[in-house]
Design an enzyme around this catalytic site. Structure first.
Site, short mmCIF file in Angstrom:
data_model
loop_
_atom_site.label_atom_id
_atom_site.label_comp_id
_atom_site.label_asym_id
_atom_site.label_seq_id
_atom_site.Cartn_x
_atom_site.Cartn_y
_atom_site.Cartn_z
CB SER A 57 60.96 42.68 35.86
OG SER A 57 60.98 42.65 34.45
CG ASP B 180 63.34 49.70 33.07
OD1 ASP B 180 63.41 48.97 32.06
OD2 ASP B 180 62.64 49.43 34.06
CG HIS C 268 64.50 46.12 33.65
ND1 HIS C 268 63.32 46.65 34.09
CD2 HIS C 268 64.31 44.78 33.58
CE1 HIS C 268 62.43 45.68 34.28
NE2 HIS C 268 63.02 44.53 33.97
#
Length: 332
Positions: A171, A269, A301
């Protein structure tokens, strides 16, 4: 105490009018394990006294044992691949000391038989971007100060094989891992980084990267808000800041300072098209390394952190481990 809320950005934080920041998740911390937990020992070491920042080091327990009686290991020494890990959390929440990151990095270390250094950095909103990037780079430099075996931290001196250094993150941490590799190339970091793992990267821009990228205006506005209001309010171009808009900007990847890149994306995601666009841009950039893409279509995600014992998470762990150990597709 002043309780009037100035702004609220769910699920990350509330900011009160008196300046107090309340993080709504990712605040739990667990201590390092000097005794082997799950075959891994860990400890915290300060790398930036100036900002009171530490790294958490993880070492396979058998390495510390092997030290005391010579094992017949192939290298005739105890050197291990070195993973530098940069955690996610939208630049706002989480830390190397969060259970989710402590446990995941420990599992990587056990499975890949590597040494890992998980980086703490200053977080927004108290320390807006670029503080997190500056801290991560200073941690990388601190780690590389051990390359000749005479750095301040004995585990790195003794166990790190600087010909097998990997940087990885998820991320926001994947975003920063890319920028660390770019900076390593620009500053001719020596020894060269072997590989970079870009997992579910938080890359974004004002406009979608392709027709399959998120078109929903509200959702795009929500992600822009995290960047522009909390993480990086000083960005001149908002979400088109080249730190965030890695894929859509005209930034040149050809100088990426590593030999291979693993790009992992999840089909459900919000960042999936950005991740795939990143791999494509890297392939076309003139950078000479190898790009491997791992797609998990049915996942969201950072699914591998949310549900680490799931079948798909375990399969991804295996791919990550192969990337570090050089088994699998990488021919040494």
């Amino acid at each position: 105490m002043e309780t009037e809320i100035a702004s609220e950005l769910l699920p990350f934080c509330r900011i009160y009018k008196n300046g107090r920041v309340e993080r709504l998740s990712g605040t739990e911390i667990i201590p390092p394990s000097p005794d082997a937990t799950n075959d891994v020992v860990s400890k915290d070491v300060t790398y930036s006294p100036e900002h009171n920042l530490s790294v958490r080091l993880f070492l396979p327990h058998k390495s510390t044992c092997n030290n005391h009686h010579n094992s017949n290991n192939n290298n005739n020494n105890n050197k291990l691949p070195l993973l530098i890990y940069i955690h996610g959390g939208a630049w706002i929440i989480e830390s190397p000391f969060s259970p989710i990151y402590h446990n995941y990095v420990a599992e990587l270390v056990k499975s890949a038989n590597c040494l890992a250094v998980s980086i703490q950095y200053r977080r927004a909103p108290e320390h807006p971007i670029p503080a997190s990037y500056e801290d991560s780079w200073s941690a990388v430099q601190w780690i590389f100060s051990h390359a000749d075996g005479s750095g301040p931290e004995e585990w790195i001196n003794e166990y790190a094989d600087f010909n097998r250094v990997f940087i990885g993150g998820d991320s926001a941490g994947a975003n920063m891992s890319h920028h660390m590799a770019m900076r390593a190339g620009q500053e001719k970091l020596n020894p060269r980084i072997k590989g970079v793992a870009i997992v579910h990267p938080a890359f974004w821009g004002t406009d979608p990267v392709d027709e399959h990228d998120v078109q929903d205006v509200e959702m795009r506005r929500g992600i822009a808000e995290v960047w522009e209001k909390i993480a990086s309010p000083n960005s001149v171009n908002g979400t088109d800041d080249p730190l965030f808009n890695v894929v859509g900007s005209d930034s040149d990847f050809s100088g990426l300072g590593c030999d291979k890149v693993l790009v992992a994306v999840a089909g459900k995601d919000v960042f999936v098209r950005q991740g795939l666009g990143y791999a494509e841009k890297l392939r076309k950039s003139g950078w000479g390394g190898d790009v491997e893409v791992v797609v998990e279509e049915e996942e969201g995600h950072v699914f591998h952190l949310q549900n680490p014992s799931s079948e798909n998470a375990l399969r991804f762990l295996e791919r990550f481990v192969e990337f570090i150990t050089g088994s699998g597709t990488d021919v040494l």
